[in-house]
Design a protein around this motif. Structure first.
Motif, PDB file in Angstrom:
ATOM      1  N   ALA A  72      87.269  40.960  -8.725  1.00  0.00           N
ATOM      2  CA  ALA A  72      87.882  42.249  -8.382  1.00  0.00           C
ATOM      3  C   ALA A  72      87.329  42.772  -7.059  1.00  0.00           C
ATOM      4  CB  ALA A  72      87.623  43.255  -9.506  1.00  0.00           C
ATOM      5  N   ALA A  73      86.014  42.638  -6.868  1.00  0.00           N
ATOM      6  CA  ALA A  73      85.416  43.081  -5.610  1.00  0.00           C
ATOM      7  C   ALA A  73      85.974  42.279  -4.443  1.00  0.00           C
ATOM      8  CB  ALA A  73      83.897  42.930  -5.678  1.00  0.00           C
ATOM      9  N   GLY A  74      86.115  40.973  -4.639  1.00  0.00           N
ATOM     10  CA  GLY A  74      86.626  40.115  -3.579  1.00  0.00           C
ATOM     11  C   GLY A  74      88.040  40.487  -3.159  1.00  0.00           C
ATOM     12  N   ARG A  75      88.868  40.866  -4.116  1.00  0.00           N
ATOM     13  CA  ARG A  75      90.248  41.254  -3.779  1.00  0.00           C
ATOM     14  C   ARG A  75      90.256  42.494  -2.896  1.00  0.00           C
ATOM     15  NH1 ARG A  75      91.112  39.502  -9.148  1.00  0.00           N
ATOM     16  NH2 ARG A  75      90.867  41.605  -9.995  1.00  0.00           N
ATOM     17  N   ILE A  76      89.358  43.430  -3.167  1.00  0.00           N
ATOM     18  CA  ILE A  76      89.298  44.647  -2.351  1.00  0.00           C
ATOM     19  C   ILE A  76      88.764  44.330  -0.968  1.00  0.00           C
ATOM     20  CG2 ILE A  76      88.251  46.936  -2.125  1.00  0.00           C
ATOM     21  CD1 ILE A  76      88.158  47.050  -5.206  1.00  0.00           C
ATOM     22  N   PHE A  77      87.659  43.597  -0.901  1.00  0.00           N
ATOM     23  CA  PHE A  77      87.067  43.261   0.397  1.00  0.00           C
ATOM     24  C   PHE A  77      88.065  42.510   1.286  1.00  0.00           C
ATOM     25  CE2 PHE A  77      82.695  43.417  -1.701  1.00  0.00           C
ATOM     26  CZ  PHE A  77      82.242  44.495  -0.947  1.00  0.00           C
ATOM     27  N   SER A  78      88.848  41.622   0.679  1.00  0.00           N
ATOM     28  CA  SER A  78      89.739  40.760   1.469  1.00  0.00           C
ATOM     29  C   SER A  78      90.884  41.522   2.133  1.00  0.00           C
ATOM     30  CB  SER A  78      90.304  39.644   0.583  1.00  0.00           C
ATOM     31  OG  SER A  78      91.123  40.182  -0.441  1.00  0.00           O
ATOM     32  N   ARG A  79      91.091  42.787   1.752  1.00  0.00           N
ATOM     33  CA  ARG A  79      92.151  43.576   2.380  1.00  0.00           C
ATOM     34  C   ARG A  79      91.781  44.018   3.791  1.00  0.00           C
ATOM     35  NH1 ARG A  79      92.538  47.925  -2.483  1.00  0.00           N
ATOM     36  NH2 ARG A  79      93.045  46.502  -4.198  1.00  0.00           N
ATOM     37  N   TYR A  80      90.510  43.945   4.126  1.00  0.00           N
ATOM     38  CA  TYR A  80      90.030  44.494   5.396  1.00  0.00           C
ATOM     39  C   TYR A  80      89.340  43.408   6.205  1.00  0.00           C
ATOM     40  CZ  TYR A  80      90.919  48.709   2.690  1.00  0.00           C
ATOM     41  OH  TYR A  80      91.513  49.669   1.921  1.00  0.00           O
ATOM     42  N   HIS A  81      89.151  43.685   7.491  1.00  0.00           N
ATOM     43  CA  HIS A  81      88.622  42.658   8.392  1.00  0.00           C
ATOM     44  C   HIS A  81      87.386  43.106   9.169  1.00  0.00           C
ATOM     45  CE1 HIS A  81      92.236  40.366   7.521  1.00  0.00           C
ATOM     46  NE2 HIS A  81      92.955  41.454   7.785  1.00  0.00           N
ATOM     47  N   SER A  82      86.832  44.249   8.816  1.00  0.00           N
ATOM     48  CA  SER A  82      85.602  44.699   9.461  1.00  0.00           C
ATOM     49  C   SER A  82      84.461  43.756   9.073  1.00  0.00           C
ATOM     50  CB  SER A  82      85.266  46.119   9.014  1.00  0.00           C
ATOM     51  OG  SER A  82      85.063  46.160   7.615  1.00  0.00           O
ATOM     52  N   PRO A  83      83.357  43.741   9.825  1.00  0.00           N
ATOM     53  CA  PRO A  83      82.223  42.871   9.469  1.00  0.00           C
ATOM     54  C   PRO A  83      81.749  43.078   8.035  1.00  0.00           C
ATOM     55  CG  PRO A  83      81.929  43.728  11.673  1.00  0.00           C
ATOM     56  CD  PRO A  83      83.128  44.430  11.115  1.00  0.00           C
ATOM     57  N   GLY A  84      81.658  44.335   7.593  1.00  0.00           N
ATOM     58  CA  GLY A  84      81.221  44.590   6.226  1.00  0.00           C
ATOM     59  C   GLY A  84      82.164  43.997   5.201  1.00  0.00           C
ATOM     60  N   ALA A  85      83.472  44.109   5.473  1.00  0.00           N
ATOM     61  CA  ALA A  85      84.462  43.557   4.554  1.00  0.00           C
ATOM     62  C   ALA A  85      84.390  42.032   4.531  1.00  0.00           C
ATOM     63  CB  ALA A  85      85.854  44.017   4.959  1.00  0.00           C
ATOM     64  N   GLN A  86      84.205  41.415   5.687  1.00  0.00           N
ATOM     65  CA  GLN A  86      84.091  39.954   5.731  1.00  0.00           C
ATOM     66  C   GLN A  86      82.858  39.476   4.975  1.00  0.00           C
ATOM     67  OE1 GLN A  86      84.967  37.960   9.579  1.00  0.00           O
ATOM     68  NE2 GLN A  86      85.440  40.014  10.346  1.00  0.00           N
ATOM     69  N   ILE A  87      81.762  40.196   5.115  1.00  0.00           N
ATOM     70  CA  ILE A  87      80.553  39.843   4.369  1.00  0.00           C
ATOM     71  C   ILE A  87      80.817  39.968   2.874  1.00  0.00           C
ATOM     72  CG2 ILE A  87      78.203  40.613   3.837  1.00  0.00           C
ATOM     73  CD1 ILE A  87      78.082  41.483   6.860  1.00  0.00           C
ATOM     74  N   GLY A  88      81.457  41.068   2.479  1.00  0.00           N
ATOM     75  CA  GLY A  88      81.760  41.268   1.069  1.00  0.00           C
ATOM     76  C   GLY A  88      82.646  40.173   0.511  1.00  0.00           C
ATOM     77  N   THR A  89      83.655  39.774   1.276  1.00  0.00           N
ATOM     78  CA  THR A  89      84.540  38.690   0.828  1.00  0.00           C
ATOM     79  C   THR A  89      83.756  37.407   0.624  1.00  0.00           C
ATOM     80  OG1 THR A  89      86.399  39.681   2.035  1.00  0.00           O
ATOM     81  CG2 THR A  89      86.603  37.363   1.409  1.00  0.00           C
ATOM     82  N   ALA A  90      82.856  37.112   1.547  1.00  0.00           N
ATOM     83  CA  ALA A  90      82.049  35.896   1.439  1.00  0.00           C
ATOM     84  C   ALA A  90      81.128  35.948   0.226  1.00  0.00           C
ATOM     85  CB  ALA A  90      81.243  35.690   2.716  1.00  0.00           C
ATOM     86  N   PHE A  91      80.459  37.078   0.014  1.00  0.00           N
ATOM     87  CA  PHE A  91      79.505  37.172  -1.088  1.00  0.00           C
ATOM     88  C   PHE A  91      80.201  37.228  -2.444  1.00  0.00           C
ATOM     89  CE2 PHE A  91      75.601  39.042   1.339  1.00  0.00           C
ATOM     90  CZ  PHE A  91      75.550  37.880   2.103  1.00  0.00           C
ATOM     91  N   ALA A  92      81.419  37.751  -2.476  1.00  0.00           N
ATOM     92  CA  ALA A  92      82.166  37.783  -3.736  1.00  0.00           C
ATOM     93  C   ALA A  92      82.522  36.370  -4.193  1.00  0.00           C
ATOM     94  CB  ALA A  92      83.423  38.627  -3.577  1.00  0.00           C
ATOM     95  N   ALA A  93      82.613  35.425  -3.254  1.00  0.00           N
ATOM     96  CA  ALA A  93      82.943  34.034  -3.584  1.00  0.00           C
ATOM     97  C   ALA A  93      81.695  33.149  -3.631  1.00  0.00           C
ATOM     98  CB  ALA A  93      83.925  33.479  -2.547  1.00  0.00           C
ATOM     99  N   TRP A  94      80.533  33.735  -3.620  1.00  0.00           N
ATOM    100  CA  TRP A  94      79.273  32.984  -3.584  1.00  0.00           C
ATOM    101  C   TRP A  94      79.179  32.013  -4.764  1.00  0.00           C
ATOM    102  CZ3 TRP A  94      75.626  33.150   0.190  1.00  0.00           C
ATOM    103  CH2 TRP A  94      74.398  32.529  -0.086  1.00  0.00           C
ATOM    104  N   PRO A  95      78.692  30.716  -4.534  1.00  0.00           N
ATOM    105  CA  PRO A  95      78.187  30.222  -3.245  1.00  0.00           C
ATOM    106  C   PRO A  95      79.278  29.638  -2.353  1.00  0.00           C
ATOM    107  CG  PRO A  95      77.676  28.647  -4.958  1.00  0.00           C
ATOM    108  CD  PRO A  95      78.337  29.808  -5.651  1.00  0.00           C
TER     109      PRO A  95
END
Length: 328
Positions: free
Chosen positions: A77-100
């Protein structure tokens, strides 16, 4: 609403963000116990996302805060929200939501694109730590702490580099009430109000704006406001104390004590001097034996000097909170 509560409102979101950084701080502290080299062992779960959104309340900021709260237990759920945006924070969130997955590679690529971005470097350190590369994590945090030093991300990096200190920095505690008008304002409006008031020659207004900046992790800007207040009111102990407290640096703690200590002679009966000296000493309680006992003594002196003052009540609250603490 209490004076401190009014100021706390301005950084309610920033305070919540500290939790993620504390996770990494706890990991570093635990891994340091027992000495020796750190093992290159990946950590369980995903690294924290510690955003630096200040008092933003725009749709993206609200969404990213929600996603960061969801991340520990609801990564999809967090990854879906992060992926809507392209700011550095959002990109980091998208990456960490799919960890590793390929998360580390994505954060490394972002760090190459933004080599002077403390937010990105802070999270590169988290990614390295969770991948089992503690030394590389420390190197990333050292860069994060200096790339943009007047940011919350730099402060969080400094936290994990100094695990024997509490997270954050000691904050100046004013003994006077903020304007009542601030109660009716939203956090962004509060910040704008304090900034506007600080443009004049009112030392107290500069102190309140400095405190807001300090709570948002903008340590250098806060020190600038405190220094300006100290110049405006050289015979008032509060601005002098604020300017000293703002110089606290975990790598060079003497910078604050060398200015604060002499104020006990210059203002021998000012509760603010004793209170803040005790507050700074508490930051050393874990690293320096005897610091907590010295801190308690200073807090008791603050109560004795001005027993009916707001700072006396703050001193009592601190003393009460220290009861039963093992290092004290």
């Amino acid at each position: 609403m209490s004076p401190r509560a009014r100021i706390l409102v301005i950084v309610g979101v920033a305070t919540a963000l500290a939790a993620g950084g504390t996770v990494a701080l706890a990991v570093i502290t635990a891994s340091d116990k027992g000495g020796g080299e750190k093992k290159a062992t990946p950590l369980e779960g995903a690294p924290p996302v510690v955003l630096d959104l200040g008092v933003r309340v725009d749709p993206e900021a609200r969404a990213l805060r929600r996603a960061s709260r969801l991340l520990p237990r609801h990564r999809a759920a967090a990854g879906r929200i992060f992926s809507r945006y392209h700011s550095p924070g959002a990109q980091i969130g998208t990456a960490f939501a799919a960890w590793p997955d390929d998360s580390l590679a994505k954060v490394e690529r972002l760090a190459r694109e933004r080599p002077d971005d403390s937010l990105v470097l802070l999270h590169l350190g988290y990614a390295k730590l969770w991948s089992g590369h503690g030394d590389e994590a420390s190197a990333a945090w050292q860069k994060a702490a200096t790339a943009e030093p007047d940011t919350l991300s730099a402060q969080r990096a400094d936290d994990v580099l100094h695990p024997n200190f509490p997270p954050g920095v000691p904050l100046f505690v004013p003994s006077f009430d903020p304007p009542v008008a601030i109660d009716r304002l939203s956090p962004p409006q509060q910040f704008a109000y304090l900034r506007r008031k600080a443009t004049g020659r009112d030392a107290n207004a500069k102190l309140l704006y400095g405190l807001a900046l300090q709570r948002l992790g903008q340590r250098i800007s806060a020190r600038r406001e405190y220094d300006a207040a100290a110049r405006l009111a050289p015979r008032d102990p509060e601005p002098q104390v604020a300017a000293a407290v703002a110089r606290f640096d975990k790598s060079r703690p003497a910078a604050a004590f060398s200015r604060l200590g002499p104020l006990t002679q210059r203002f021998p009966h000012a509760a603010t001097v004793r209170f803040h000296l005790g507050l700074l000493l508490l930051w050393f309680a874990r690293a320096q034996p005897g610091a907590c006992a010295d801190a308690k003594r200073q807090l008791r002196l603050a109560r004795a000097e001005e027993p009916s003052s707001p700072l006396a009540r703050e001193a009592k609250a601190l003393l009460d909170s220290l009861e039963g603490v093992s290092i004290c």
